[in-house]
Motif scaffolding. Structure first.
Motif, PDB file in Angstrom:
ATOM      1  N   HIS A 309       0.388  71.040  19.342  1.00 36.81           N
ATOM      2  CA  HIS A 309       1.114  70.561  20.527  1.00 36.81           C
ATOM      3  C   HIS A 309       2.523  71.098  20.571  1.00 36.81           C
ATOM      4  N   SER A 310       3.180  71.003  19.408  1.00 37.84           N
ATOM      5  CA  SER A 310       4.585  71.377  19.407  1.00 37.84           C
ATOM      6  C   SER A 310       4.750  72.880  19.607  1.00 37.84           C
ATOM      7  N   SER A 311       3.972  73.688  18.897  1.00 38.73           N
ATOM      8  CA  SER A 311       4.150  75.138  19.019  1.00 38.73           C
ATOM      9  C   SER A 311       3.645  75.649  20.365  1.00 38.73           C
ATOM     10  N   SER A 312       2.569  75.061  20.863  1.00 44.63           N
ATOM     11  CA  SER A 312       2.028  75.538  22.130  1.00 44.63           C
ATOM     12  C   SER A 312       2.999  75.222  23.273  1.00 44.63           C
ATOM     13  N   SER A 313       3.562  74.017  23.260  1.00 45.18           N
ATOM     14  CA  SER A 313       4.540  73.672  24.294  1.00 45.18           C
ATOM     15  C   SER A 313       5.773  74.577  24.177  1.00 45.18           C
ATOM     16  N   THR A 314       6.240  74.794  22.937  1.00 45.42           N
ATOM     17  CA  THR A 314       7.447  75.613  22.756  1.00 45.42           C
ATOM     18  C   THR A 314       7.199  77.055  23.200  1.00 45.42           C
ATOM     19  N   SER A 315       6.035  77.607  22.836  1.00 42.35           N
ATOM     20  CA  SER A 315       5.795  79.008  23.231  1.00 42.35           C
ATOM     21  C   SER A 315       5.643  79.113  24.753  1.00 42.35           C
ATOM     22  N   THR A 365      15.427  77.273  22.746  1.00 41.73           N
ATOM     23  CA  THR A 365      14.354  76.636  23.516  1.00 41.73           C
ATOM     24  C   THR A 365      14.089  75.234  22.965  1.00 41.73           C
ATOM     25  N   LEU A 366      14.112  75.101  21.642  1.00 38.17           N
ATOM     26  CA  LEU A 366      13.898  73.772  21.055  1.00 38.17           C
ATOM     27  C   LEU A 366      15.080  72.835  21.336  1.00 38.17           C
ATOM     28  N   ARG A 367      16.267  73.410  21.545  1.00 40.83           N
ATOM     29  CA  ARG A 367      17.419  72.556  21.875  1.00 40.83           C
ATOM     30  C   ARG A 367      17.178  71.843  23.205  1.00 40.83           C
ATOM     31  N   MET A 376       9.472  57.043  16.836  1.00 42.77           N
ATOM     32  CA  MET A 376       9.518  55.577  16.711  1.00 42.77           C
ATOM     33  C   MET A 376       9.300  55.097  15.273  1.00 42.77           C
ATOM     34  N   ARG A 377       9.886  53.933  14.983  1.00 40.39           N
ATOM     35  CA  ARG A 377       9.706  53.282  13.680  1.00 40.39           C
ATOM     36  C   ARG A 377       9.600  51.770  13.886  1.00 40.39           C
ATOM     37  N   ALA A 378       8.757  51.111  13.067  1.00 40.31           N
ATOM     38  CA  ALA A 378       8.751  49.649  13.044  1.00 40.31           C
ATOM     39  C   ALA A 378       9.940  49.189  12.213  1.00 40.31           C
ATOM     40  N   GLY A 466      14.869  63.322   7.224  1.00 39.04           N
ATOM     41  CA  GLY A 466      14.467  62.232   6.339  1.00 39.04           C
ATOM     42  C   GLY A 466      13.059  62.417   5.798  1.00 39.04           C
ATOM     43  N   ARG A 467      12.442  61.301   5.386  1.00 33.87           N
ATOM     44  CA  ARG A 467      11.156  61.410   4.678  1.00 33.87           C
ATOM     45  C   ARG A 467      10.033  61.901   5.602  1.00 33.87           C
ATOM     46  N   HIS A 468      10.205  61.744   6.928  1.00 38.65           N
ATOM     47  CA  HIS A 468       9.141  62.206   7.833  1.00 38.65           C
ATOM     48  C   HIS A 468       9.432  63.573   8.439  1.00 38.65           C
ATOM     49  N   ARG A 469      10.446  64.245   7.903  1.00 30.69           N
ATOM     50  CA  ARG A 469      10.826  65.545   8.461  1.00 30.69           C
ATOM     51  C   ARG A 469       9.636  66.507   8.471  1.00 30.69           C
ATOM     52  N   CYS A 470       9.679  67.412   9.452  1.00 35.56           N
ATOM     53  CA  CYS A 470       8.592  68.385   9.608  1.00 35.56           C
ATOM     54  C   CYS A 470       8.494  69.303   8.388  1.00 35.56           C
ATOM     55  N   GLN A 474       9.116  76.237   9.075  1.00 36.45           N
ATOM     56  CA  GLN A 474       9.120  77.682   8.797  1.00 36.45           C
ATOM     57  C   GLN A 474       7.887  78.364   9.382  1.00 36.45           C
ATOM     58  N   PHE A 475       6.741  77.678   9.234  1.00 35.35           N
ATOM     59  CA  PHE A 475       5.530  78.277   9.810  1.00 35.35           C
ATOM     60  C   PHE A 475       5.695  78.440  11.315  1.00 35.35           C
ATOM     61  N   ALA A 476       6.214  77.377  11.973  1.00 35.21           N
ATOM     62  CA  ALA A 476       6.391  77.427  13.432  1.00 35.21           C
ATOM     63  C   ALA A 476       7.321  78.571  13.805  1.00 35.21           C
TER      64      ALA A 476
HETATM   65  C1  HEM Z   1       6.870  66.084  11.436  1.00 32.28           C
HETATM   66  C2  HEM Z   1       8.626  68.713  15.150  1.00 32.28           C
HETATM   67  C3  HEM Z   1       5.486  72.286  14.094  1.00 32.28           C
HETATM   68  C4  HEM Z   1       3.523  69.545  10.637  1.00 32.28           C
HETATM   69  C5  HEM Z   1       7.612  66.492  12.536  1.00 32.28           C
HETATM   70  C6  HEM Z   1       8.685  65.728  13.135  1.00 32.28           C
HETATM   71  C7  HEM Z   1       9.182  66.469  14.163  1.00 32.28           C
HETATM   72  C8  HEM Z   1       8.414  67.693  14.235  1.00 32.28           C
HETATM   73  C9  HEM Z   1      10.323  66.076  15.098  1.00 32.28           C
HETATM   74  C10 HEM Z   1       9.182  64.348  12.670  1.00 32.28           C
HETATM   75  C11 HEM Z   1       8.340  63.229  13.247  1.00 32.28           C
HETATM   76  C12 HEM Z   1       8.840  61.850  12.846  1.00 32.28           C
HETATM   77  O1  HEM Z   1       9.903  61.711  12.255  1.00 32.28           O
HETATM   78  O2  HEM Z   1       8.140  60.861  13.145  1.00 32.28           O
HETATM   79  C13 HEM Z   1       7.923  69.908  15.166  1.00 32.28           C
HETATM   80  C14 HEM Z   1       8.200  71.001  16.077  1.00 32.28           C
HETATM   81  C15 HEM Z   1       7.323  72.009  15.781  1.00 32.28           C
HETATM   82  C16 HEM Z   1       6.505  71.538  14.675  1.00 32.28           C
HETATM   83  C17 HEM Z   1       9.289  71.001  17.152  1.00 32.28           C
HETATM   84  C18 HEM Z   1       7.151  73.377  16.377  1.00 32.28           C
HETATM   85  C19 HEM Z   1       7.931  73.954  17.242  1.00 32.28           C
HETATM   86  C20 HEM Z   1       4.708  71.857  13.056  1.00 32.28           C
HETATM   87  C21 HEM Z   1       3.686  72.667  12.415  1.00 32.28           C
HETATM   88  C22 HEM Z   1       3.126  71.884  11.454  1.00 32.28           C
HETATM   89  C23 HEM Z   1       3.807  70.595  11.465  1.00 32.28           C
HETATM   90  C24 HEM Z   1       3.338  74.096  12.791  1.00 32.28           C
HETATM   91  C25 HEM Z   1       2.037  72.233  10.459  1.00 32.28           C
HETATM   92  C26 HEM Z   1       1.820  73.430  10.000  1.00 32.28           C
HETATM   93  C27 HEM Z   1       4.268  68.381  10.553  1.00 32.28           C
HETATM   94  C28 HEM Z   1       4.035  67.336   9.568  1.00 32.28           C
HETATM   95  C29 HEM Z   1       5.012  66.345   9.790  1.00 32.28           C
HETATM   96  C30 HEM Z   1       5.815  66.798  10.920  1.00 32.28           C
HETATM   97  C31 HEM Z   1       2.940  67.317   8.490  1.00 32.28           C
HETATM   98  C32 HEM Z   1       5.267  65.105   8.933  1.00 32.28           C
HETATM   99  C33 HEM Z   1       4.938  63.804   9.596  1.00 32.28           C
HETATM  100  C34 HEM Z   1       5.491  62.639   8.786  1.00 32.28           C
HETATM  101  O3  HEM Z   1       5.968  62.806   7.658  1.00 32.28           O
HETATM  102  O4  HEM Z   1       5.426  61.511   9.287  1.00 32.28           O
HETATM  103  N1  HEM Z   1       7.459  67.681  13.228  1.00 32.28           N
HETATM  104  N2  HEM Z   1       6.894  70.256  14.346  1.00 32.28           N
HETATM  105  N3  HEM Z   1       4.755  70.615  12.462  1.00 32.28           N
HETATM  106  N4  HEM Z   1       5.332  68.024  11.349  1.00 32.28           N
HETATM  107 FE1  HEM Z   1       6.167  69.179  12.782  1.00 32.28          FE
END
Ligand code: HEM
Length: 528
Positions: A309-315, A365-367, A376-378, A466-470, A474-476
């Motif tokens: 979703h994220s990469s397809s929307s961004t591209s 573009t991501l900006r 969201m968080r509980a 933080g702990r939920h950071r993407c 780098q792959f994207a």
């Molecule tokens: C988490 C953005 C591409 C895998 C996140 C989060 C953001 C984000 C904002 C944090 C979500 C949260 O805090 O609840 C993006 C954007 C992308 C991208 C803008 C591309 C333009 C990808 C790709 C992958 C990926 C290509 C896998 C190869 C993940 C995973 C998490 C994550 C596993 C962790 C979820 C968690 O710890 O709760 N991403 N993402 N993302 N993303 Fe991405």
């Protein structure tokens, strides 16, 4: 009292003379009026000055759902002007507290595990789609280990292999796709970028055998999985509705396919594989348990969906923005010629570092178009918001929207202008960040999946913090920059009417993306 009785007497007589349907209708309107009055009175008389201000709304439960849902960024900016950086609004009956600005980003995204929780919010959507025991269907400590396993597969060595794979997928897509036959034409670009994203990601991350199945059954199954991610499923995830039945069937079928592949691979051990599945097959949790096959299968689904979703929307945004600024598309072509030579040799991973404008296109573009507009968080225990008198109670949901600070004129001159050059040296529109974004010398922390910046008080956080950071950042970047390189080599884009206009945003699904159809004009650089 007497006067009231006089009034109500004839009214109740008239009411009892109505038919059943009309009685229900009148009763409903009366109920609505009373609840609106009570709701307004509660907002005005029962204000708790220790809680963030509440966005005014007429109807209980519905609250601000509609205005928020139509355009979340506008909703945030308008209410920030009225209420400040921290305010509460009612979203589908839940009090939701938004914390904006760099401090708000830090407060939510860097929240402590005992204070905030992601899985309680997201599990209803993600578990039926990904499957059990992964991501948000397990304790956070297990997710941190899973993220570590996934991140280990995303090494420089792996990226070196991915770049030619992605390049080939892009060029062969444009060769075989009917919509790009001939010398020039018009096409709605988002569906094309969605296909290119899934072909490139599945081939690079999951190998050729899985990629080939996307030409046949897998694309339709992933589409059915996708339908599970509609916002309505926050409420109706459990319901035996047609799209949920299809989602469940698709989850079982795709997971089975991955598990059969794993079994086959275990039976014929490979030594030099680099792909994600191979790494997960050879990973062991801290407690000594090897990652079970069903978890590997479910992580494969999660990874592909997270990136898709994220990469397809961004591209898609990138291609639409380039069509609105053909001059920048030419700058990109020149950058490639200057950095790589006029014969434009096959792209290598190392070349990407020589193409800073290509990198800046993704950043800028991501900006403006970060696909995740609300995080969201509980709330697990009453939370004091630093620098305010507010305490957020546990019945609230916490929300972060880093996109708001990313388009704030305080940090980004001419914030609404898509100006990739602002990220390059000497730009008059260079970001004036209150503090440097994650740099080499910044303090780092390891939540269990590798070092990340400790602070999140940055105005620019398209990949969260933080702990939920993407872990896919780098792959994207590699995927998106490679796609840009190949598209720029092949085509010149412009808007159909040659204007600089850019289409609006569709917020109807959980991820923001361009409204469709989003048609651009394309022309091949060389004779087809
Ligand atoms: C988490 C953005 C591409 C895998 C996140 C989060 C953001 C984000 C904002 C944090 C979500 C949260 O805090 O609840 C993006 C954007 C992308 C991208 C803008 C591309 C333009 C990808 C790709 C992958 C990926 C290509 C896998 C190869 C993940 C995973 C998490 C994550 C596993 C962790 C979820 C968690 O710890 O709760 N991403 N993402 N993302 N993303 Fe991405």
């Amino acid at each position: 009292m007497d006067a009231t009785m006089h009034l109500l007497g004839p009214l109740s007589q008239q009411y009892s003379q109505l038919g059943l349907g009309s009685q229900i209708g009148v009763g409903f309107i009366a109920f609505l009026v009373v609840s609106v009055i009570l709701n307004v009175l509660m907002q005005t008389l029962l204000k708790n000055s220790n809680e963030p201000p509440v966005v005014f709304h007429w109807f209980p439960i519905i609250g601000s759902t509609i205005t928020y849902g139509m355009d979340p960024p506008r909703f945030f900016v308008e209410n920030r002007a009225k209420y400040g950086d921290v305010f509460t609004f009612v979203l589908l009956g839940r009090k939701t507290t938004v914390c904006l600005g760099p401090a708000g980003n830090d407060f939510v995204l860097n929240g402590k595990i005992r204070d905030v929780n992601a899985e309680e919010i997201y599990t209803v959507l993600t578990t039926p789609v990904f499957g059990r025991d992964v991501v948000y269907d397990c304790p956070n400590s297990k997710l941190m280990e899973q993220k570590k396993f996934m991140k280990i597969a995303l090494t420089t060595e792996a990226f070196r292999q991915y770049v030619p794979i992605i390049s080939d997928e892009v060029t062969s897509y444009f060769k075989r796709t009917a919509d790009f036959k001939g010398q020039l034409g018009e096409v709605s670009i988002p569906p094309k970028m969605a296909e290119i994203t899934i072909f490139t990601a599945s081939h690079a991350l999951q190998g050729k055998a899985i990629r080939d199945q996307f030409d046949e059954s897998l694309a339709a199954l992933y589409h059915d999985l996708d339908m599970g991610f509609s916002p309505i499923n926050f409420t109706f995830h459990w319901a035996p509705l047609p799209w949920n039945n299809r989602r469940d069937h698709a989850q079982r079928t795709v997971a089975k396919l991955y598990m059969e592949t794993i079994k086959r691979r275990r039976a014929n051990p490979e030594l030099d594989a680099q792909d994600m599945m191979f790494h997960l097959m050879n990973s062991t949790y801290k407690n000594g348990v090897q990652v079970p096959d069903h978890e590997i299968a479910h992580m494969m689904i999660a990874l592909l969906m997270a990136g898709q979703h994220s990469s397809s929307s961004t591209s898609s945004w990138i291609m639409l923005l380039l069509a609105s600024r053909p001059d920048i598309m030419e700058d990109l072509y020149q950058e490639q010629i200057n950095a790589l030579g006029p014969d434009l040799p096959p792209l290598q991973y190392e070349d990407l570092a020589k193409l800073p404008l290509h990198g800046a296109i993704v950043k800028e573009t991501l900006r403006l178009h970060a696909p995740i507009h609300s995080i969201m968080r509980a709330v697990k225990q009453p939370l004091h918001v630093p620098g305010t008198k507010f305490v957020i109670p546990t019945n609230h949901v916490l929300m972060s929207a880093p996109g708001v600070s990313a388009s704030d004129p305080v940090f980004f001159p001419k914030p609404d202008l898509w100006d990739p050059h602002r990220w390059l040296p000497d730009s008059p529109n260079a970001p004036s960040l209150s503090r440097a974004p994650a740099g080499e010398d910044e303090e780092k922390i390891d939540y269990g999946y590798g070092l990340v910046s400790k602070g999140a008080a940055s105005p620019y956080l398209p990949f969260g913090a933080g702990r939920h950071r993407c872990i896919g950042e780098q792959f994207a970047n590699v995927q998106l920059q490679t796609i840009i390189v190949e598209v720029v080599r092949l085509f010149k884009f412009r808007n159909v009417d040659s204007s600089n206009k850019v289409i609006g945003t569709d917020y109807a699904s959980l991820f923001s993306r361009p409204l469709e159809p989003a048609v651009i004009h394309w022309e091949r650089r060389e004779q087809a």
